[in-house]
Design an enzyme around this catalytic site. Structure first.
Site, short mmCIF file in Angstrom:
data_model
loop_
_atom_site.label_atom_id
_atom_site.label_comp_id
_atom_site.label_asym_id
_atom_site.label_seq_id
_atom_site.Cartn_x
_atom_site.Cartn_y
_atom_site.Cartn_z
CB CYS A 25 -0.80 0.02 1.31
SG CYS A 25 -2.24 -1.40 1.08
CG HIS A 29 -3.20 1.02 -3.80
ND1 HIS A 29 -2.15 1.63 -2.89
CD2 HIS A 29 -4.11 0.77 -2.88
CE1 HIS A 29 -2.93 1.69 -1.56
NE2 HIS A 29 -3.89 1.13 -1.53
CG HIS A 31 -8.93 1.25 -2.30
ND1 HIS A 31 -8.89 0.22 -1.80
CD2 HIS A 31 -7.88 2.01 -1.94
CE1 HIS A 31 -7.72 -0.08 -1.23
NE2 HIS A 31 -7.19 1.23 -1.15
CG HIS A 69 -12.55 8.90 -11.65
ND1 HIS A 69 -14.07 8.75 -11.24
CD2 HIS A 69 -12.19 7.80 -12.40
CE1 HIS A 69 -14.38 7.49 -11.84
NE2 HIS A 69 -13.27 7.04 -12.51
CD GLU A 114 -8.59 -0.18 2.73
OE1 GLU A 114 -8.11 0.94 2.75
OE2 GLU A 114 -7.64 -1.15 2.77
#
Length: 124
Positions: A25, A29, A31, A69, A114
């Site tokens: 993490c 990355h 979610h 986004h 998450e």
């Protein structure tokens, strides 16, 4: 404890990475975050409604639209201040929505998921 509780839900997609963390993490990355907000109160309005679901959803969506986004680490809200973790997201969301609720209505908890199997809950 509130006699009546309403729960609304929303979601957003974003990327982030965790500073001062060892593991996967720490890398960028993404979610699909699910957010749930529970508000409560003890007195119904004359029409039998505690608080309009639509109004809570509008406030939640204002915040989620800012996150959608985005790379959360780049947003002023988090940049150089705090990690964009589920824990911090739930607390910040709790604080922001609390500011717009009328007297007699309080946030009971905010959950930020998450993944489909992991969430953080921040309560009053």
């Amino acid at each position: 404890m509130s006699k009546y509780r309403l729960v609304i839900e929303g979601h957003f997609d974003s990327a982030h990475f965790l500073n001062k963390y060892t593991g996967a993490c720490a890398r960028l990355h993404g979610h699909t975050w699910k957010v749930q907000v529970c508000v409560g109160g003890n007195e119904l309005q004359e029409n039998g409604i505690l608080f309009d679901f639509k109004l809570i959803k509008q406030e939640l969506n204002k915040f989620l639209d800012m996150l959608d986004h985005q790379c959360l680490n780049d947003l002023e809200l988090f940049k150089d201040k705090m990690n964009p973790t589920a824990e911090n997201l739930s607390r910040v969301l709790h604080e922001k929505i609390s500011l717009v609720l009328p007297a007699g209505i309080e946030i009971i908890w905010v959950r930020v998921w998450e993944s489909p199997t992991a969430y953080c809950e921040y309560d009053s």
